[in-house]
Design an enzyme around this catalytic site. Structure first.
Site, mmCIF file in Angstrom:
data_model
loop_
_atom_site.group_PDB
_atom_site.id
_atom_site.type_symbol
_atom_site.label_atom_id
_atom_site.label_comp_id
_atom_site.label_asym_id
_atom_site.label_seq_id
_atom_site.Cartn_x
_atom_site.Cartn_y
_atom_site.Cartn_z
ATOM 1 N N HIS A 19 0.851 -1.196 0.000
ATOM 2 C CA HIS A 19 0.000 0.000 0.000
ATOM 3 C C HIS A 19 0.883 1.241 0.000
ATOM 4 O O HIS A 19 1.311 1.723 1.040
ATOM 5 C CB HIS A 19 -0.919 -0.011 1.226
ATOM 6 C CG HIS A 19 -2.029 0.994 1.166
ATOM 7 N ND1 HIS A 19 -3.361 0.664 1.259
ATOM 8 C CD2 HIS A 19 -2.012 2.344 1.004
ATOM 9 C CE1 HIS A 19 -4.106 1.746 1.173
ATOM 10 N NE2 HIS A 19 -3.305 2.788 1.031
ATOM 11 N N HIS A 21 1.197 4.993 -2.364
ATOM 12 C CA HIS A 21 0.655 5.835 -3.428
ATOM 13 C C HIS A 21 1.787 6.552 -4.168
ATOM 14 O O HIS A 21 2.610 7.222 -3.539
ATOM 15 C CB HIS A 21 -0.303 6.871 -2.852
ATOM 16 C CG HIS A 21 -1.585 6.289 -2.328
ATOM 17 N ND1 HIS A 21 -2.733 6.228 -3.082
ATOM 18 C CD2 HIS A 21 -1.892 5.724 -1.128
ATOM 19 C CE1 HIS A 21 -3.697 5.662 -2.371
ATOM 20 N NE2 HIS A 21 -3.214 5.342 -1.178
ATOM 21 N N ASP A 23 1.704 9.211 -6.032
ATOM 22 C CA ASP A 23 1.672 10.662 -5.867
ATOM 23 C C ASP A 23 1.869 11.086 -4.418
ATOM 24 O O ASP A 23 1.866 12.287 -4.122
ATOM 25 C CB ASP A 23 0.366 11.249 -6.422
ATOM 26 C CG ASP A 23 -0.869 10.584 -5.839
ATOM 27 O OD1 ASP A 23 -0.745 9.548 -5.171
ATOM 28 O OD2 ASP A 23 -1.984 11.108 -6.063
ATOM 29 N N HIS A 203 -9.982 0.788 -0.305
ATOM 30 C CA HIS A 203 -9.773 1.592 0.898
ATOM 31 C C HIS A 203 -11.055 1.514 1.735
ATOM 32 O O HIS A 203 -12.128 1.918 1.283
ATOM 33 C CB HIS A 203 -9.516 3.053 0.531
ATOM 34 C CG HIS A 203 -8.109 3.346 0.128
ATOM 35 N ND1 HIS A 203 -7.577 2.928 -1.075
ATOM 36 C CD2 HIS A 203 -7.123 4.034 0.759
ATOM 37 C CE1 HIS A 203 -6.320 3.356 -1.166
ATOM 38 N NE2 HIS A 203 -6.028 4.024 -0.060
ATOM 39 N N GLU A 206 -11.000 3.215 7.394
ATOM 40 C CA GLU A 206 -9.992 4.185 7.845
ATOM 41 C C GLU A 206 -10.719 5.361 8.479
ATOM 42 O O GLU A 206 -10.774 5.494 9.696
ATOM 43 C CB GLU A 206 -9.120 4.647 6.672
ATOM 44 C CG GLU A 206 -8.047 5.646 7.086
ATOM 45 C CD GLU A 206 -7.278 6.213 5.898
ATOM 46 O OE1 GLU A 206 -6.214 6.795 6.134
ATOM 47 O OE2 GLU A 206 -7.748 6.098 4.757
ATOM 48 N N ASP A 295 1.785 3.951 2.893
ATOM 49 C CA ASP A 295 0.721 4.817 2.387
ATOM 50 C C ASP A 295 1.314 5.944 1.530
ATOM 51 O O ASP A 295 1.309 5.857 0.306
ATOM 52 C CB ASP A 295 -0.128 5.383 3.525
ATOM 53 C CG ASP A 295 -1.520 5.797 3.067
ATOM 54 O OD1 ASP A 295 -1.894 5.477 1.915
ATOM 55 O OD2 ASP A 295 -2.248 6.411 3.856
#
EC number: 3.5.4.4
Length: 362
Positions: A19, A21, A23, A203, A206, A295
């Site tokens: 996991h 990202h 960006d 997702h 959370e 993350d």
């Protein structure tokens, strides 16, 4: 109890990241360069050190919505083929330098078309960057294509993921603010992926609670849960430490549904109060299929090694625990079984065995 691993020792361990990202992991220096080249003039600072600090402080708000706002700047400079290629290449380099041997990195193609690129051009640029980075730095990187849950393009992105699944795209994801945007809004995309025998994660659990986890699994058929920390709400722990699982928590554990936990990020978004109080401690003790992840390395100012080191400090974990998390992640990856097994038996277990031997452990 194992001898406590140090951060530098952990960096040498063969790690697996599920996991992360794209960006959310740019180098500040790269953001400044790309902003200058593209004419993007909205950065809060053009000094890389100040920019790094700004991202960390802005993301450290206790709100998922505020956390997500920081991505306007990274996405803003990732609008050309050259920028996407560079970011992907550097991502592979940075992960390899941290000892990651296999990673699944996700991004949302629909967010990178404002300068005229088509979705296929966006995906190809990222895949080319990962392919060259993998060859150059000795890491394997799979790509997850993400659809934004507040938009209506999930079927289009799901079809894109299936179209590129034999050349580097290993799965699909939805991301973005959870409240008000349940995964069931994208049910047609998930049903399509299931018909195509494709893998996907969602997702869930959370910023929102158990209903989002229940929907992701029972309505949408998720293979994995992104974060999933609120599964703790379905577990009752008595004063003597014994735990009673509710039906949803028991189902998640019984089915070995992987939880993509991101400790530092969860603190920043308010999903957990501290590392020491993070649900990962109880979930590991109860043998849920827990994995450890970053993350967004820029926003959380972290690496996978640092995430592990924080857990070592908080819970007293040793090498056996870190290997357990790592094997969990490799078992849960979206690549074929024989390839997962080869990495577990040929890279991960021997790598941890060497580190334990150096530490004088059996």
């Amino acid at each position: 109890m194992d001898q406590k691993p140090t951060l530098e020792e952990i960096r040498k361990a063969p790690k697996v990241l599920l996991h992360d990202h794209l960006d959310g992991g740019l180098r500040p220096e790269t953001i400044v360069d790309l902003a200058r080249e593209s004419g993007y003039d909205r950065l809060p600072s053009t000094d890389p050190d100040n920019l790094r600090q700004w991202f960390h402080e802005a993301a450290d708000s206790g709100s998922l919505e505020r956390y997500l706002e920081t991505f306007a700047h990274t996405v803003g400079v990732m609008q050309t083929r050259e920028a996407l290629y560079r970011v992907a290449l550097e991502c592979a380099e940075d992960l390899a330098a941290d000892g990651v041997v296999y990673a699944e990195v996700r991004f949302a193609p629909e967010q990178h078309t404002s300068a005229g690129l088509g979705l296929d051009e966006v995906v190809q640029a990222v895949l080319d960057g990962f392919k060259d980075g993998s060859a150059r730095y000795g890491i394997r990187v799979g790509t997850l294509l993400t659809a934004m849950r507040h938009q209506a393009r999930s079927m289009e992105i799901a079809e894109l993921a299936v179209r590129y699944r034999d050349v580097g795209v290993v799965g699909f994801d939805i991301a973005g603010a959870e409240a008000g945007y349940p995964p069931t809004r994208h049910l047609d995309a998930f049903e399509y992926l299931q018909r195509e025998n494709a893998h996907f994660t969602i997702h869930a659990g959370e910023a929102f609670g158990l209903p989002s986890i229940w929907q992701a699994i029972q309505w949408c058929g998720a293979d994995r849960l992104g974060h999933g920390v609120r599964i703790i709400d379905d577990i009752q722990v008595s004063p003597d430490g014994t735990a009673k699982l509710g039906r949803l928590a028991a189902y998640v554990r019984d089915k070995r549904i992987p939880l993509e936990m991101c400790p530092t990020s969860n603190l920043q978004t308010g999903a957990a109060p501290s590392i020491a109080e993070h649900p990962i401690g109880l979930l590991r003790r109860l043998y849920f299929r827990v994995t450890v992840n970053t993350d967004n390395r820029l926003m959380s100012n972290t690496s996978l090694s640092e995430e592990f080191a924080k857990l070592v400090d908080a819970f007293g974990y040793g090498w056996d625990d870190l290997q357990w998390f790592t094997v969990n992640a490799m078992k849960s990856a979206f690549i074929p079984f024989d390839e997962r097994l080869a990495l577990i038996n040929g890279v991960i277990k021997p790598g941890f065995a060497r580190l334990k031997w150096r530490a004088g452990l059996p």
